[in-house]
Each structure stands twice: as structure tokens, then as C-alpha cells.
Design a protein around this motif. Structure first.
Motif, PDB file in Angstrom:
ATOM      1  N   PRO A   1      11.662   6.503  -3.484  1.00  6.20           N
ATOM      2  CA  PRO A   1      13.075   6.562  -3.075  1.00  6.20           C
ATOM      3  C   PRO A   1      13.199   7.384  -1.795  1.00  6.20           C
ATOM      4  CG  PRO A   1      12.827   7.193  -5.373  1.00  6.20           C
ATOM      5  CD  PRO A   1      11.462   7.088  -4.822  1.00  6.20           C
ATOM      6  N   ARG A   2      14.360   7.320  -1.193  1.00  3.70           N
ATOM      7  CA  ARG A   2      14.586   8.002   0.077  1.00  3.70           C
ATOM      8  C   ARG A   2      14.307   9.501  -0.019  1.00  3.70           C
ATOM      9  NH1 ARG A   2      20.314   7.458   1.367  1.00  3.70           N
ATOM     10  NH2 ARG A   2      20.303   9.638   0.821  1.00  3.70           N
ATOM     11  N   PRO A   3      13.652  10.108   0.947  1.00  2.60           N
ATOM     12  CA  PRO A   3      13.075   9.479   2.138  1.00  2.60           C
ATOM     13  C   PRO A   3      11.832   8.656   1.801  1.00  2.60           C
ATOM     14  CG  PRO A   3      12.528  11.805   2.077  1.00  2.60           C
ATOM     15  CD  PRO A   3      13.450  11.554   0.925  1.00  2.60           C
ATOM     16  N   GLY A   4      11.784   7.435   2.309  1.00  2.82           N
ATOM     17  CA  GLY A   4      10.735   6.503   1.947  1.00  2.82           C
ATOM     18  C   GLY A   4       9.338   6.995   2.338  1.00  2.82           C
ATOM     19  N   ARG A   5       8.457   7.053   1.327  1.00  2.00           N
ATOM     20  CA  ARG A   5       7.051   7.355   1.577  1.00  2.00           C
ATOM     21  C   ARG A   5       6.225   6.272   0.914  1.00  2.00           C
ATOM     22  NH1 ARG A   5       6.935  11.393  -1.581  1.00  2.00           N
ATOM     23  NH2 ARG A   5       9.171  11.782  -1.507  1.00  2.00           N
ATOM     24  N   VAL A   6       4.969   6.127   1.321  1.00  2.00           N
ATOM     25  CA  VAL A   6       4.111   5.157   0.657  1.00  2.00           C
ATOM     26  C   VAL A   6       3.553   5.815  -0.595  1.00  2.00           C
ATOM     27  CG1 VAL A   6       2.047   3.751   0.848  1.00  2.00           C
ATOM     28  CG2 VAL A   6       3.533   4.050   2.830  1.00  2.00           C
ATOM     29  N   LEU A   7       3.965   5.287  -1.768  1.00  2.00           N
ATOM     30  CA  LEU A   7       3.467   5.849  -3.023  1.00  2.00           C
ATOM     31  C   LEU A   7       2.091   5.292  -3.343  1.00  2.00           C
ATOM     32  CD1 LEU A   7       6.405   5.749  -5.609  1.00  2.00           C
ATOM     33  CD2 LEU A   7       5.406   7.748  -4.511  1.00  2.00           C
ATOM     34  N   ARG A   8       1.881   4.033  -3.010  1.00  2.00           N
ATOM     35  CA  ARG A   8       0.665   3.373  -3.449  1.00  2.00           C
ATOM     36  C   ARG A   8       0.428   2.152  -2.578  1.00  2.00           C
ATOM     37  NH1 ARG A   8      -2.317   2.429  -8.350  1.00  2.00           N
ATOM     38  NH2 ARG A   8      -4.235   1.658  -7.447  1.00  2.00           N
ATOM     39  N   ASP A   9      -0.807   1.901  -2.248  1.00  2.00           N
ATOM     40  CA  ASP A   9      -1.190   0.713  -1.489  1.00  2.00           C
ATOM     41  C   ASP A   9      -2.137  -0.059  -2.398  1.00  2.00           C
ATOM     42  OD1 ASP A   9      -2.162  -1.153   0.228  1.00  2.00           O
ATOM     43  OD2 ASP A   9      -2.597   0.238   1.855  1.00  2.00           O
ATOM     44  N   LEU A  10      -1.586  -1.031  -3.111  1.00  2.00           N
ATOM     45  CA  LEU A  10      -2.310  -1.684  -4.191  1.00  2.00           C
ATOM     46  C   LEU A  10      -2.918  -3.004  -3.710  1.00  2.00           C
ATOM     47  CD1 LEU A  10      -2.552  -1.326  -7.382  1.00  2.00           C
ATOM     48  CD2 LEU A  10      -0.707  -2.995  -7.471  1.00  2.00           C
ATOM     49  N   HIS A  11      -4.231  -3.146  -3.849  1.00  2.00           N
ATOM     50  CA  HIS A  11      -4.870  -4.396  -3.426  1.00  2.00           C
ATOM     51  C   HIS A  11      -4.849  -5.405  -4.565  1.00  2.00           C
ATOM     52  CE1 HIS A  11      -6.675  -3.192   0.513  1.00  2.00           C
ATOM     53  NE2 HIS A  11      -6.203  -2.037   0.057  1.00  2.00           N
ATOM     54  N   ILE A  12      -4.407  -6.607  -4.268  1.00  2.25           N
ATOM     55  CA  ILE A  12      -4.357  -7.670  -5.276  1.00  2.25           C
ATOM     56  C   ILE A  12      -5.489  -8.637  -4.953  1.00  2.25           C
ATOM     57  CG2 ILE A  12      -2.920  -9.416  -6.390  1.00  2.25           C
ATOM     58  CD1 ILE A  12      -1.548  -6.744  -6.443  1.00  2.25           C
ATOM     59  N   ASN A  13      -6.490  -8.671  -5.784  1.00  2.00           N
ATOM     60  CA  ASN A  13      -7.648  -9.513  -5.442  1.00  2.00           C
ATOM     61  C   ASN A  13      -7.704 -10.806  -6.233  1.00  2.00           C
ATOM     62  OD1 ASN A  13      -8.731  -7.795  -3.430  1.00  2.00           O
ATOM     63  ND2 ASN A  13      -9.415  -6.405  -5.067  1.00  2.00           N
ATOM     64  N   MET A  14      -6.571 -11.268  -6.689  1.00  5.48           N
ATOM     65  CA  MET A  14      -6.574 -12.526  -7.429  1.00  5.48           C
ATOM     66  C   MET A  14      -6.906 -13.681  -6.492  1.00  5.48           C
ATOM     67  SD  MET A  14      -3.172 -11.740  -9.619  1.00  5.48           S
ATOM     68  CE  MET A  14      -2.987 -13.434 -10.121  1.00  5.48           C
ATOM     69  N   PRO A  15      -7.650 -14.691  -7.008  1.00 10.34           N
ATOM     70  CA  PRO A  15      -8.076 -15.795  -6.142  1.00 10.34           C
ATOM     71  C   PRO A  15      -6.896 -16.606  -5.598  1.00 10.34           C
ATOM     72  CG  PRO A  15      -8.540 -16.282  -8.443  1.00 10.34           C
ATOM     73  CD  PRO A  15      -8.116 -14.856  -8.386  1.00 10.34           C
ATOM     74  N   ARG A  16      -7.136 -17.228  -4.455  1.00  5.61           N
ATOM     75  CA  ARG A  16      -6.132 -18.076  -3.839  1.00  5.61           C
ATOM     76  C   ARG A  16      -6.667 -19.492  -3.741  1.00  5.61           C
ATOM     77  NH1 ARG A  16      -1.642 -15.211  -1.560  1.00  5.61           N
ATOM     78  NH2 ARG A  16      -2.203 -13.090  -0.994  1.00  5.61           N
TER      79      ARG A  16
END
Ligand SMILES: Nc1ncnc2c1ncn2[C@@H]1O[C@H](COP(=O)(O)OP(=O)(O)OP(=O)(O)O)[C@@H](O)[C@H]1O
Ligand SMILES: [Mg+2]
Lengths: 277, 319
Positions: free
Chosen positions: B265-280
């Protein structure tokens, strides 16, 4: 019905009345016409009953007779043409100058600093007060009237154009900004179309003022025109004739206003649908 | 409203103008060379496309902060944001309302300067607006005096690209977003969702290598929204664009993204940078896999915790 808020009744009322059929046409047309005839009838009756002389208050029948014969004999036509020409020509010049000045003021900040103070200062001054001076300078002919009309039509158009060019949504500016649009492109794609509804609002005010301007100009000094004829009729105590000329003026005003509305609906077609949402 | 086809749309959209010629001089946009595009096409038709990530940085947001000051009070919208995005990546951004997502988008687009930090696009510092970023704003922002087609063509006119060459592409894009037949309608004759889809077509019509979308499907019903998600994935796969996709829907974020950025929530910070490795390519059925559910649960937990810690105060003020 009674427990609904007033505004809601009005909004919801319109379409349901439409649907209910015969009641509609009575309320929309029948009633106003009935009231008109009732008013005219009592006017006529009172004038005849109290034997009020025609040079103070003529009966409606006398006014209508003067109005019809003025057109049938062609007596009104040359004067109507003169007044209409002065009003329309002055209106066109005034609106054109108003539009151009508005564009210049908004586009060039330097010009804004030079011109805008005068605009603000002159805005509230009644421009018709200059009519006597203009007649002295430009004579009793049509020129002085055209200038009076141009002057009175200029300001409402100018003020509205400035407002319209400036009141652009930040979101729309961002849309064009994100495309690295130039100042000219923002003007052409956004500011100008955005200002058109405002421009027409200005024109609607100006067109009413233009007829007033022409008449005031003629009152001050003229040899022809409806305003001049009204003065003449007054001197001759031809009050029925004056009223008939008054009707001619209102006819002219309605025609100009209707023409403008017609053009407006075609030009700024998007505003009508927008406001209904 | 035309339903958006979810089957066999692969060959429908060549992401380039009808004429194969290069755009007229004077344009600032970059078009990947033809060779690249052709191979992408056949790959897309054949099956899974090889991952595009060249490893080159497309967008880097370094230590960016944003404080709005008006009169006496100030709003701290973004707080030391650091995000690096590789070329061709699909990034979703989720976060509570008012946390500065739209602000971040406007900073990247160069519409406002950040009050701290800096942003680089393709190795170049952002100093002002630039036309290699296509934007879908949170509201459709269509011009009411232009028809739908004219609205979609607006970027082409402003960027002075070849009008006739892009017209066919604009029509195809309108078909793609389910607005075929509405070319001559005016925006105020469309529903909110239809307007937003027209805005998407407008952002796609010029070949900006970076596409930023701010809650583009907020006004759509659940069914259409899912279909649009599938379409967006396909558009992205074929175009090789770098996409930053802001959304309130956690499943949507996970379904589309290579990485989900979760903001506080404000002030906006990056809480998590989650990698999604599901196939495409991912299909709607993939939303039922345990892996998908796990990601959604994790993000929801994080946002829930952040919410509980306060910061829901400004739900109203933002509208
Ligand atoms: N131009 C501005 N002037 C002042 N404050 C602003 C401005 N733009 C945004 N803000 C503030 O910055 C904060 C973040 O706004 P922003 O629109 O980026 O939120 P958001 O994350 O996109 O929210 P939502 O999900 O509701 O769209 C808000 O508190 C808002 O009030
Ligand atoms: Mg937002």
C-alpha cells in the motif's frame, strides 16, 4: 408518485407521458395554444371594453393586421434585409475575430500577456455604449452598425473559445503526450475540437446580441432598418406598427438562432449524446 | 457484441502494416526486422515459441520515488522502486488501490519526471514522452469526435506513419478485440468494456516495442476477460513486445506473467518479485493446476498482510 424525489419524477415523467398517447399532445401543444388564445382574447376584450386608444395600447388584431400587411405590401422587406444583413455580417466578423484572438491568446503566451488584460477589462463594459461614437466616426450607413454588431458578438465568442481551448482533460493530454505529439498536433487533434462546443455556446449568445447591436446602432442614427422604422412608428404614434416591427425582429432572432442550432447539431454532434449518459 | 474467438486465431493477426515497406522517415518507432517476425510467425503456428528473452534490458526502473506536492500537503506515491525488465518479458503488477501503479506507468511513459531515481528504456534515460511505449490507460480516453476506427488510427496520424498501410491493421485489431463492425461507431455509442477494447487496439496499432496496460480489462465481464487474457498472451507471443500489465486480479496477473511484481500500500514499494515458470502457451485450464493455485495463494496472502497493516484508507480518494 408523491414519495418520489422531485427530480426523479421529472426525469421519469417524460417517457411515460410519451407513451400515454392523447394526453401528451394536449399538454404539449393544446394547452400552450389555448393559453395564447386566452391571453390574446382578454387583451382584445380589455382594450375594446375600456376603449383604450390605439396609440397607447392597440388590440392584437390591429397588430396582426399591421404585421400581415407589412409583409404583403412588401414594406418590411427592404428594412428587414438591411437589419438582417447588419446583424449577420457583423456577427460573422465578430465571431471570426473572437475565434482567431482566442486561438492566438491560448497558443502564444506572449500574446496572452499583451491582449488578455484588455479582454478582461472590456468584458463587463457594455459595448453598445460605443454606438454613438461609432456613428460619428462611420456615418449613418450600414458600416457603423456592422461594427457595433461585430464588437458585441466578439466577446462572448472570445471568452468561450479561450475557456474551451484551455479546459482539456489531463488524461487526453497524456494520451497525446505519450505519442510525443507537438504543440500543434495537440492543438489540432485535441484543443480545437474540444473547444467547439464552447465556441457554439459563445455563438449562441453572440447571435442574440447581434440583433440587439444592430437595433441599438439604428436607434442612434440611421436612415433605414427595422430599428429606424420602430423609431418612426413611435413618432407617428403608430403603436400597432411598432408592435408589428417588434414581431418582425423576434422572427429574425428566431430564424438566426434556429439556423445556428441546426449547424451546431451537425458540427458538435458528440455533445448531445454525451450529456445523456 | 462479437464473441472473441479463442480457437485458431493464431494466423489472424500479422503484427505489421499491410504494406511490407518500412514506415516513413521521421518516425521514432522501432520495428524488429522482417526476418525476426517471419520466424516468430511460423514458430507461433507450429507450437510453443522459443523464449524471446534476449537478456537485454528493455526497461529499468532504478530507485524511483514519487512525491506529489500540492499546497501544504504531499502524497508519497512511490518509494524507492527498483525493477529491471528484460526484452520480451511479460510483467504483471498487482497492488492495493492507490499504491501508485498508474503513477509508475506515467513515469515510465515519460509523462512526468520522478522526484527521485531514474528510468531507462532500452539503455536510454527517459527524459520526456517517447513513442516506443504503447499505453492503455486506466480509462479508455477515446476522443468523442472521432469514430472508433479514427480513434485507433490516432497514433498513426500523430506519429505521421503511412495512413493507408496501417488502416488494414487497425481493422484487424478491431476484429481481434471483438469490435469488428463498429469501425464507424462513435465511442459514446459503445459500452465501457467495448471502449476499453478500442483503447487496446489503439495501443497495439503502432509497433511500440514496449506495451504498458493499466487495468485494461477492469470493465469487462469475467468471460470476455478470460478470452481477452488468452488473446493478450497470443499477441505478446507473436509480437515479442515487452509488456507491463497492471491489474487488480491476481489470477489474471499469474496467468499472463513471467513475473508478478507485488506492491505494498502507499507509499508503493516492491514487496515481492515473483517468477512464474509455468509452461507456455498457457490455456485457461492451466488456472486449475496446483502450481497456479499456489502462486495465487501466495500473492493473496502477501496483499492481505499488507492490507491488514493499514493503507486501505484511500480507496475512495482515487476515483
Ligand atoms: N496528479 C496527482 N496529484 C496528486 N496526487 C496524485 C496524482 N496522481 C496520483 N496521485 C496520488 O498518488 C497515489 C497513487 O495513485 P495511483 O493512481 O498511481 O494509484 P493506483 O495504484 O493506480 O490505484 P488504482 O489501483 O486505484 O488505480 C494516490 O494516493 C493518488 O492520490
Ligand atoms: Mg491506477
Amino acid at each position: 408518485m408523491t414519495d418520489r424525489p422531485i427530480g426523479e419524477v421529472e426525469i421519469l415523467g417524460a417517457p411515460t407521458e410519451e407513451a400515454s398517447g392523447s394526453g401528451v399532445s394536449w399538454e404539449r401543444f393544446g394547452l400552450p395554444i389555448f393559453v395564447l388564445f386566452a391571453l390574446m382574447g382578454s387583451w382584445e376584450g380589455i382594450v375594446r371594453f375600456l376603449e383604450i386608444p390605439g396609440y397607447i395600447l392597440p388590440p392584437p388584431t390591429a397588430i396582426i393586421r399591421a404585421f400581415v400587411s407589412g409583409f404583403l405590401t412588401g414594406a418590411f422587406i427592404p428594412d428587414l434585409a438591411v437589419t438582417a444583413f447588419q446583424a449577420v455580417f457583423g456577427f460573422l466578423i465578430g465571431s471570426f475575430i473572437g475565434l482567431s484572438l482566442g486561438v492566438i491568446i491560448v497558443l502564444f503566451p506572449t500574446m496572452e500577456r499583451i491582449i488578455y488584460p484588455y479582454v478582461v477589462a472590456l468584458q463587463t463594459v457594455p459595448k453598445v455604449a460605443l454606438a454613438p461614437l461609432l456613428v460619428v466616426w462611420f456615418g449613418f450607413g450600414m458600416t457603423s452598425k456592422v461594427i457595433v454588431v461585430a464588437l458585441v458578438s466578439l466577446f462572448p465568442v472570445l471568452v468561450n473559445v479561450i475557456a474551451g481551448l484551455r479546459s482539456v482533460d489531463q488524461e487526453r493530454l497524456d494520451l497525446l503526450g505519450a505519442l510525443s505529439a507537438t504543440r500543434w498536433q495537440i492543438f489540432w487533434y485535441l484543443r480545437f475540437p474540444n473547444s467547439l462546443p464552447y465556441f457554439f455556446a459563445g455563438l449562441n449568445t453572440a447571435v442574440v446580441l447581434s440583433v440587439i447591436g444592430a437595433i441599438v446602432g439604428e436607434f442612434v442614427g440611421a436612415t433605414q432598418g427595422i430599428g429606424f422604422r420602430i423609431l418612426q412608428a413611435n413618432y407617428n404614434l403608430d403603436i400597432a406598427g411598432a408592435f408589428a416591427l417588434f414581431m418582425v425582429l423576434s422572427l429574425l432572432g428566431l430564424t438566426l438562432h434556429g439556423t445556428l442550432k441546426f449547424i451546431e447539431r451537425r458540427t458538435v454532434f458528440w455533445t448531445a449524446t454525451q450529456t445523456t449518459h | 457484441m462479437n464473441p472473441v474467438a479463442t480457437t485458431e486465431p493464431r494466423e489472424r493477426l500479422p503484427l505489421r502494416p499491410a504494406s511490407d515497406g518500412p514506415p516513413r522517415q521521421g518516425s521514432t518507432m522501432t520495428i524488429p526486422d522482417e526476418q525476426d517476425r517471419k520466424s516468430e510467425h511460423s514458430a507461433a503456428a507450429g507450437g510453443e515459441r522459443p523464449r524471446a528473452s534476449s537478456g537485454r534490458k528493455s526497461l529499468s526502473i532504478r530507485d524511483v520515488s514519487m512525491v506529489f506536492t500540492r499546497a501544504e500537503h504531499s502524497v508519497h506515491a512511490l518509494d524507492h522502486i527498483d525493477i529491471d525488465i528484460e526484452e520480451g518479458q511479460f510483467i504483471s503488477v498487482v497492488g492495493p488501490s492507490g499504491c501508485g501503479k498508474s503513477t509508475l506507468l506515467k513515469l515510465v511513459a515519460g509523462l512526468r519526471p520522478p522526484t527521485g531515481g531514474e528510468i531507462e528504456i532500452l539503455g536510454e534515460k527517459v527524459k520526456g514522452p517517447r513513442s516506443d511505449v504503447g499505453i492503455v490507460f486506466q480509462s479508455p480516453v477515446l476522443l468523442p469526435w472521432r469514430t472508433v476506427l479514427q480513434n485507433v488510427m490516432l497514433p498513426i496520424e500523430v506519429l505521421r506513419l503511412d495512413h493507408s498501410a496501417y488502416k488494414a491493421k487497425a481493422r484487424e485489431l478491431l476484429d481481434l478485440v471483438g469490435l469488428g463492425g463498429f469501425e464507424k461507431a462513435y465511442p459514446q455509442e459503445l459500452s465501457g468494456g467495448m471502449q476499453q477494447r478500442a483503447a487496446i487496439a489503439r495501443a497495439l496499432v503502432y509497433d511500440a516495442p514496449i506495451l504498458m496496460m493499466d487495468e485494461p480489462f477492469g470493465a469487462l465481464d469475467a468471460m470476455t476477460r478470460e478470452q481477452m487474457n488468452v488473446e493478450v498472451q497470443q499477441i505478446w507471443e507473436r509480437s515479442g513486445k515487452t509488456v507491463v500489465f497492471i491489474t487488480h486480479s491476481i489470477p489474471e496477473a499469474v496467468f499472463l506473467a513471467d513475473r508478478v511484481i507485488v506492491m505494498s500500500p502507499r507509499p508503493g514499494r516492491v514487496l515481492r518479485d515473483l517468477h512464474i515458470n509455468m509452461p507456455r502457451p498457457r490455456g485457461l485450464d492451466d488456472m486449475l493446476t496446483p502450481e497456479f493455485g499456489e502462486h495465487v495463494r501466495e500473492i493473496r496472502g502477501m496483499l492481505g498482510k499488507a492490507d491488514a497493516a493499514g493503507g486501505r484508507d484511500d480507496r475512495q480518494t482515487n476515483w
